[in-house]
Design a protein around this motif. Structure first.
Motif, short mmCIF file in Angstrom:
data_model
loop_
_atom_site.label_atom_id
_atom_site.label_comp_id
_atom_site.label_asym_id
_atom_site.label_seq_id
_atom_site.Cartn_x
_atom_site.Cartn_y
_atom_site.Cartn_z
N PRO A 290 36.11 -16.83 -20.18
CA PRO A 290 35.15 -17.75 -20.82
C PRO A 290 35.77 -18.99 -21.42
O PRO A 290 35.05 -19.93 -21.78
N ARG A 291 37.09 -19.04 -21.56
CA ARG A 291 37.73 -20.23 -22.14
C ARG A 291 37.75 -21.39 -21.15
O ARG A 291 37.93 -22.54 -21.55
N ASP A 292 37.60 -21.10 -19.87
CA ASP A 292 37.48 -22.15 -18.87
C ASP A 292 36.02 -22.52 -18.68
O ASP A 292 35.12 -21.76 -19.07
N GLY A 293 35.78 -23.66 -18.03
CA GLY A 293 34.41 -24.01 -17.68
C GLY A 293 33.82 -23.00 -16.72
O GLY A 293 34.54 -22.35 -15.94
N ASP A 294 32.52 -22.83 -16.80
CA ASP A 294 31.87 -21.88 -15.91
C ASP A 294 32.00 -22.32 -14.46
O ASP A 294 32.08 -23.52 -14.15
N LEU A 295 32.01 -21.34 -13.58
CA LEU A 295 31.84 -21.66 -12.17
C LEU A 295 30.45 -22.26 -11.99
O LEU A 295 29.52 -21.94 -12.72
N THR A 296 30.33 -23.16 -11.04
CA THR A 296 29.02 -23.74 -10.75
C THR A 296 28.39 -22.95 -9.61
O THR A 296 29.07 -22.48 -8.69
N ILE A 297 27.07 -22.82 -9.68
CA ILE A 297 26.33 -22.09 -8.67
C ILE A 297 25.26 -23.00 -8.09
O ILE A 297 24.43 -23.54 -8.84
N SER A 298 25.30 -23.18 -6.80
CA SER A 298 24.21 -23.90 -6.13
C SER A 298 23.36 -22.88 -5.37
O SER A 298 23.85 -21.81 -4.99
N GLU A 299 22.12 -23.22 -5.18
CA GLU A 299 21.18 -22.33 -4.53
C GLU A 299 20.86 -22.87 -3.14
O GLU A 299 20.43 -24.01 -2.99
N GLU A 300 21.11 -22.05 -2.13
CA GLU A 300 20.80 -22.41 -0.75
C GLU A 300 19.93 -21.32 -0.15
O GLU A 300 20.42 -20.31 0.34
N GLY A 301 18.61 -21.53 -0.24
CA GLY A 301 17.68 -20.52 0.24
C GLY A 301 17.79 -19.26 -0.58
O GLY A 301 17.63 -19.28 -1.80
N GLU A 302 18.10 -18.17 0.07
CA GLU A 302 18.24 -16.89 -0.60
C GLU A 302 19.70 -16.56 -0.93
O GLU A 302 20.03 -15.41 -1.23
N GLU A 303 20.54 -17.60 -0.89
CA GLU A 303 21.94 -17.40 -1.21
C GLU A 303 22.37 -18.22 -2.42
O GLU A 303 21.84 -19.31 -2.67
N LEU A 304 23.32 -17.68 -3.17
CA LEU A 304 23.98 -18.37 -4.26
C LEU A 304 25.38 -18.74 -3.81
O LEU A 304 26.08 -17.91 -3.20
N VAL A 305 25.82 -19.96 -4.11
CA VAL A 305 27.13 -20.42 -3.67
C VAL A 305 27.96 -20.78 -4.90
O VAL A 305 27.57 -21.67 -5.68
N TYR A 306 29.09 -20.10 -5.09
CA TYR A 306 29.94 -20.26 -6.27
C TYR A 306 31.13 -21.17 -5.95
O TYR A 306 31.77 -21.04 -4.91
N ASN A 307 31.42 -22.07 -6.91
CA ASN A 307 32.58 -22.95 -6.80
C ASN A 307 33.21 -23.15 -8.17
O ASN A 307 32.50 -23.17 -9.20
N GLY A 308 34.53 -23.32 -8.21
CA GLY A 308 35.21 -23.61 -9.48
C GLY A 308 36.57 -22.97 -9.53
O GLY A 308 37.10 -22.46 -8.53
N ARG A 309 37.14 -22.96 -10.73
CA ARG A 309 38.49 -22.43 -10.94
C ARG A 309 38.55 -21.69 -12.27
O ARG A 309 37.91 -22.11 -13.25
#
Length: 414
Positions: free
Chosen positions: A140-159
């Motif tokens: 939690p000390r880092d920024g959250d991963l970002t989640i984009s929504e593509e239809g019925e899928e969630l796409v996670y990005n970050g570090r």
């Protein structure tokens, strides 16, 4: 003999012909067997600092990985009070592997903390029947991963700069925030995929085999249906959902107690067999075990650890009872009462454990500072992990509870 030879030669044949333990006492005895194997070359493996694949396989072969798994799926069907005792037992011998096991238990239980009933059944069957090991990228000390929504899928990005379990896990827990909202979503995904890239950069003072280095999450996909606790893309919260932090904090307490117990046991064995009496004090003794200051020193350390153990044992039972009760029945007060007790247990063993891991050098003598003796591993491990979050805030939580009747507010650290 190679650095990992002892662990690698501990083949499944040790337990292959045996059924899983059927009682808490038998599970703890199994953990003691694992600890004996790990203790043989813990120092050499710590110095080699290699990803502990063989060590995790040992946990799998012994059955400890599925201790909390439902018996219907071939698991141990045990309660958390036993799991915490097992983490402590393993940590006496190798705190890095104790940490990995404790975090595995946490993430294996995460679906019960926040998931729906169908999700709980699916995840528990998956990991239990296949003996899969969990890691988590949820610092939690880092920024959250970002989640984009593509239809019925969630796409996670970050570090994330810390991700315990890393390269040795089969499943990874991800957490992020959905774009354009403040909605946090947990999912469990396979670790072995191109979108999860571990840097292998964990090279710290202690807990060196805990696989806690950084990770890049690049386009990792999960079905909306696997979003923990969501039905039709709507999250229905319970107070029970917030037990993840008190639970991980109590796992820490048991790791720290195991380290401190290991330090005192190792030092006592050295004193009995190697430490020499001091011949210049005017009250000369034949053996170091007759020295007043040595007897007094061990007496003080052990008295504190016995007191810490009594508190931690009691809090383990209190937390286990809460975790195994009906999820809907947990109140904010009950959650707060157990959280403040956990804070007290953690701050007590962190301070007493660090004292023990330092004081043992005074009780063993100058020659015990040799690298081949390796007493430093206990202090290094406890000092490293006890920096996870500042102890003064735990003291404040307890103080506010005592003076003001204030319950710790659920957060990423309380």
């Amino acid at each position: 003999m190679s650095d990992q030879a002892v662990v690698e030669t501990a083949t499944p044949s040790l337990w292959a012909s045996l059924p899983l333990p059927s009682s808490a006492a038998e599970w703890i005895a199994r953990a003691e067997q694992v600890a004996e194997i790990l203790a043989e070359d813990a120092l050499a493996r710590d110095r080699a600092n290699q990803a502990p694949h063989a060590e995790v396989q040992l946990l799998k072969d012994s059955g400890l990985v599925t201790l909390l798994g439902p018996a219907a799926f071939g698991g141990g069907g045990q309660e958390w009070v036993t799991a915490l005792a097992v983490v402590r037992t393993v940590s006496r011998a190798d705190a890095s592997i104790g940490q990995l096991l404790g975090y595995h238990y946490l993430w294996a239980w995460a679906v019960r903390l926040v998931g729906t009933e169908p999700q709980i059944a699916a995840v528990e069957e998956l990991y239990t029947t296949n003996t899969l090991f969990f890691g988590g990228a949820v610092n939690p000390r880092d920024g959250d991963l970002t989640i984009s929504e593509e239809g019925e899928e969630l796409v996670y990005n970050g570090r994330k700069s810390f991700s315990t379990g890393g390269r040795i896990s089969d499943l990874t827990v991800l957490e992020g925030v959905l774009d354009g909202t403040e909605t946090h979503i947990f999912v469990i995904v396979p670790t072995d995929q191109p979108g999860i890239q571990f840097a292998g950069d964990w090279d710290n003072l202690g807990q060196r085999l805990s696989e806690s280095g950084s990770v890049v999450i690049d386009g990792v996909r999960a079905d909306w249906a696997s979003a923990a606790g969501f039905e039709n893309k709507v999250y229905l919260p319970l107070t029970y959902n917030s037990l993840n932090v008190p639970l991980v904090q109590q796992i820490f307490s048991n790791i720290y107690l195991g380290i401190a117990q290991g330090a005192v046991a190792a030092a006592a064995e050295y004193t009995r067999t190697t430490t020499r009496a001091w011949p210049y004090g005017g009250d000369n003794k034949q053996e170091a075990t007759e020295e007043f200051y040595i007897l007094s020193g061990y007496g003080e350390l052990q008295s504190k650890l016995w007191a810490d153990e009594a508190l931690i044992d009691q809090v383990d039972r209190e937390l286990s009872a809460v975790l195994h009760a009906e999820r809907e029945a947990l109140t904010e007060k009950a959650r707060g009462d157990v959280a403040v007790r956990i804070a007290a247990a953690k701050l007590r063993i962190a301070e007493d454990g660090l004292e023990a891991a330092t004081k043992v050098f005074e009780l063993t003598g100058a020659r015990a500072s040799s690298n081949k003796v390796g007493l430093d591993i206990y202090w290094r491990n406890l000092r490293t992990h006890s920096l996870h979050d500042p102890l003064p805030y735990k003291k404040r939580e307890v103080g506010e509870y005592v003076l003001l009747g204030a319950l710790p507010a659920p957060s990423w650290y309380t």
